[in-house]
Write a protein that holds these residues in place. Structure first.
Motif, PDB file in Angstrom:
ATOM      1  N   GLY A   7       0.827  -1.196   0.000  1.00 26.74           N
ATOM      2  CA  GLY A   7       0.000   0.000   0.000  1.00 26.74           C
ATOM      3  C   GLY A   7       0.861   1.244   0.000  1.00 26.74           C
ATOM      4  O   GLY A   7       2.050   1.193  -0.340  1.00 26.74           O
ATOM      5  N   HIS A   8       0.272   2.364   0.381  1.00 26.68           N
ATOM      6  CA  HIS A   8       0.975   3.656   0.408  1.00 26.68           C
ATOM      7  C   HIS A   8       0.640   4.374   1.703  1.00 26.68           C
ATOM      8  O   HIS A   8      -0.516   4.424   2.115  1.00 26.68           O
ATOM      9  CB  HIS A   8       0.543   4.525  -0.781  1.00 26.68           C
ATOM     10  CG  HIS A   8       0.869   3.909  -2.099  1.00 26.68           C
ATOM     11  ND1 HIS A   8       0.029   3.027  -2.729  1.00 26.68           N
ATOM     12  CD2 HIS A   8       1.953   4.030  -2.891  1.00 26.68           C
ATOM     13  CE1 HIS A   8       0.581   2.644  -3.860  1.00 26.68           C
ATOM     14  NE2 HIS A   8       1.748   3.234  -3.972  1.00 26.68           N
ATOM     15  N   TRP A   9       1.650   4.936   2.343  1.00 26.43           N
ATOM     16  CA  TRP A   9       1.460   5.751   3.529  1.00 26.43           C
ATOM     17  C   TRP A   9       1.468   7.205   3.069  1.00 26.43           C
ATOM     18  O   TRP A   9       2.431   7.669   2.442  1.00 26.43           O
ATOM     19  CB  TRP A   9       2.552   5.500   4.557  1.00 26.43           C
ATOM     20  CG  TRP A   9       2.328   6.291   5.802  1.00 26.43           C
ATOM     21  CD1 TRP A   9       3.095   7.328   6.272  1.00 26.43           C
ATOM     22  CD2 TRP A   9       1.256   6.133   6.745  1.00 26.43           C
ATOM     23  NE1 TRP A   9       2.554   7.809   7.434  1.00 26.43           N
ATOM     24  CE2 TRP A   9       1.430   7.099   7.740  1.00 26.43           C
ATOM     25  CE3 TRP A   9       0.168   5.268   6.812  1.00 26.43           C
ATOM     26  CZ2 TRP A   9       0.553   7.221   8.814  1.00 26.43           C
ATOM     27  CZ3 TRP A   9      -0.701   5.389   7.882  1.00 26.43           C
ATOM     28  CH2 TRP A   9      -0.502   6.354   8.870  1.00 26.43           C
ATOM     29  N   ALA A  37      -4.330   6.689  -3.128  1.00 25.03           N
ATOM     30  CA  ALA A  37      -3.356   7.637  -2.586  1.00 25.03           C
ATOM     31  C   ALA A  37      -3.428   8.988  -3.294  1.00 25.03           C
ATOM     32  O   ALA A  37      -3.508  10.038  -2.647  1.00 25.03           O
ATOM     33  CB  ALA A  37      -1.944   7.054  -2.687  1.00 25.03           C
ATOM     34  N   ASP A  38      -3.403   8.974  -4.633  1.00 28.68           N
ATOM     35  CA  ASP A  38      -3.422  10.273  -5.316  1.00 28.68           C
ATOM     36  C   ASP A  38      -4.784  10.940  -5.215  1.00 28.68           C
ATOM     37  O   ASP A  38      -4.891  12.161  -5.225  1.00 28.68           O
ATOM     38  CB  ASP A  38      -2.899  10.175  -6.754  1.00 28.68           C
ATOM     39  CG  ASP A  38      -3.903   9.755  -7.794  1.00 28.68           C
ATOM     40  OD1 ASP A  38      -4.988  10.329  -7.880  1.00 28.68           O
ATOM     41  OD2 ASP A  38      -3.576   8.834  -8.558  1.00 28.68           O
ATOM     42  N   ARG A  39      -5.847  10.150  -5.051  1.00 34.06           N
ATOM     43  CA  ARG A  39      -7.182  10.732  -4.862  1.00 34.06           C
ATOM     44  C   ARG A  39      -7.257  11.481  -3.528  1.00 34.06           C
ATOM     45  O   ARG A  39      -7.901  12.520  -3.422  1.00 34.06           O
ATOM     46  CB  ARG A  39      -8.241   9.629  -4.944  1.00 34.06           C
ATOM     47  CG  ARG A  39      -9.645  10.155  -4.974  1.00 34.06           C
ATOM     48  CD  ARG A  39     -10.692   9.090  -5.276  1.00 34.06           C
ATOM     49  NE  ARG A  39     -10.425   7.794  -4.679  1.00 34.06           N
ATOM     50  CZ  ARG A  39     -10.229   6.675  -5.370  1.00 34.06           C
ATOM     51  NH1 ARG A  39     -10.262   6.690  -6.692  1.00 34.06           N
ATOM     52  NH2 ARG A  39     -10.005   5.541  -4.744  1.00 34.06           N
ATOM     53  N   THR A  82       5.964  13.464  -3.789  1.00 32.75           N
ATOM     54  CA  THR A  82       5.691  14.629  -2.956  1.00 32.75           C
ATOM     55  C   THR A  82       4.948  15.667  -3.785  1.00 32.75           C
ATOM     56  O   THR A  82       5.307  15.912  -4.936  1.00 32.75           O
ATOM     57  CB  THR A  82       7.010  15.245  -2.430  1.00 32.75           C
ATOM     58  OG1 THR A  82       7.723  14.259  -1.716  1.00 32.75           O
ATOM     59  CG2 THR A  82       6.751  16.427  -1.525  1.00 32.75           C
ATOM     60  N   VAL A  83       3.933  16.270  -3.191  1.00 30.42           N
ATOM     61  CA  VAL A  83       3.201  17.375  -3.804  1.00 30.42           C
ATOM     62  C   VAL A  83       3.291  18.532  -2.821  1.00 30.42           C
ATOM     63  O   VAL A  83       2.928  18.384  -1.655  1.00 30.42           O
ATOM     64  CB  VAL A  83       1.719  17.004  -4.057  1.00 30.42           C
ATOM     65  CG1 VAL A  83       0.961  18.191  -4.627  1.00 30.42           C
ATOM     66  CG2 VAL A  83       1.615  15.782  -4.950  1.00 30.42           C
ATOM     67  N   THR A  95       3.088  13.842   1.198  1.00 27.98           N
ATOM     68  CA  THR A  95       4.059  12.818   0.816  1.00 27.98           C
ATOM     69  C   THR A  95       3.340  11.478   0.743  1.00 27.98           C
ATOM     70  O   THR A  95       2.444  11.192   1.544  1.00 27.98           O
ATOM     71  CB  THR A  95       5.223  12.713   1.814  1.00 27.98           C
ATOM     72  OG1 THR A  95       4.688  12.445   3.115  1.00 27.98           O
ATOM     73  CG2 THR A  95       6.032  13.992   1.868  1.00 27.98           C
ATOM     74  N   ILE A  96       3.745  10.692  -0.235  1.00 28.46           N
ATOM     75  CA  ILE A  96       3.180   9.354  -0.423  1.00 28.46           C
ATOM     76  C   ILE A  96       4.356   8.396  -0.596  1.00 28.46           C
ATOM     77  O   ILE A  96       5.195   8.601  -1.476  1.00 28.46           O
ATOM     78  CB  ILE A  96       2.270   9.304  -1.666  1.00 28.46           C
ATOM     79  CG1 ILE A  96       1.191  10.384  -1.602  1.00 28.46           C
ATOM     80  CG2 ILE A  96       1.663   7.911  -1.818  1.00 28.46           C
ATOM     81  CD1 ILE A  96       0.426  10.563  -2.904  1.00 28.46           C
ATOM     82  N   ARG A  97       4.408   7.380   0.275  1.00 29.14           N
ATOM     83  CA  ARG A  97       5.497   6.400   0.221  1.00 29.14           C
ATOM     84  C   ARG A  97       4.928   4.997   0.109  1.00 29.14           C
ATOM     85  O   ARG A  97       3.959   4.669   0.801  1.00 29.14           O
ATOM     86  CB  ARG A  97       6.342   6.458   1.497  1.00 29.14           C
ATOM     87  CG  ARG A  97       7.021   7.775   1.742  1.00 29.14           C
ATOM     88  CD  ARG A  97       7.942   7.712   2.963  1.00 29.14           C
ATOM     89  NE  ARG A  97       7.388   7.099   4.148  1.00 29.14           N
ATOM     90  CZ  ARG A  97       6.744   7.743   5.116  1.00 29.14           C
ATOM     91  NH1 ARG A  97       6.548   9.031   5.023  1.00 29.14           N
ATOM     92  NH2 ARG A  97       6.302   7.101   6.177  1.00 29.14           N
TER      93      ARG A  97
END
Length: 125
Positions: A7-9, A37-39, A82-83, A95-97
């Motif tokens: 998944g993504h944190w 995640a991007d949503r 990162t956005v 941040t999305i990892r």
């Protein structure tokens, strides 16, 4: 119990654009897909954009319309993303990892897994 789940944190933090004071985490989210995640970031940007100054609003909509697809492709390759937008003197960063989520005892039940009974409480009466 099943094994780890990919998944993504996701985190959102703010900091003073001058660099003083360090970042403050505002929110976090566990996403189980790149689209989820991007949503999460997209919903946040759409929600706050009316309150942003014009430059920050332009940054937000540029990501939503032009850069979001790049972010999604990077997430599908398991790359961190990162956005960042800057509103007045505040830098807002998402941040999305990629992560592995470990299976834990289900939160909605009172039944504990068998291994829970192996541990003694440290609390004395």
């Amino acid at each position: 119990m099943k094994g780890p789940t990919r998944g993504h944190w996701c985190e959102c933090s703010t900091e003073n654009a001058t660099g003083t004071g360090g970042p403050a985490r505002l929110a976090s989210f566990d996403a189980y897909s790149a689209s989820q995640a991007d949503r999460w970031v997209a919903i946040a940007l759409r929600t706050i954009s009316p309150a942003l100054d014009s430059d920050a609003s332009d940054e937000a909509w540029a990501w939503l319309h032009e850069e979001r697809a790049q972010t999604r492709r990077a997430l599908l390759r398991s790359e961190p993303c990162t956005v960042t937008i800057t509103h007045a003197d505040v830098r807002i960063t998402w941040t999305i990892r990629p992560v592995l989520f470990l299976a834990l005892a289900h939160r909605q039940t009172t039944e504990l897994p068998a291994c829970a009974h192996r541990f003694k409480s440290c609390i004395t009466e």
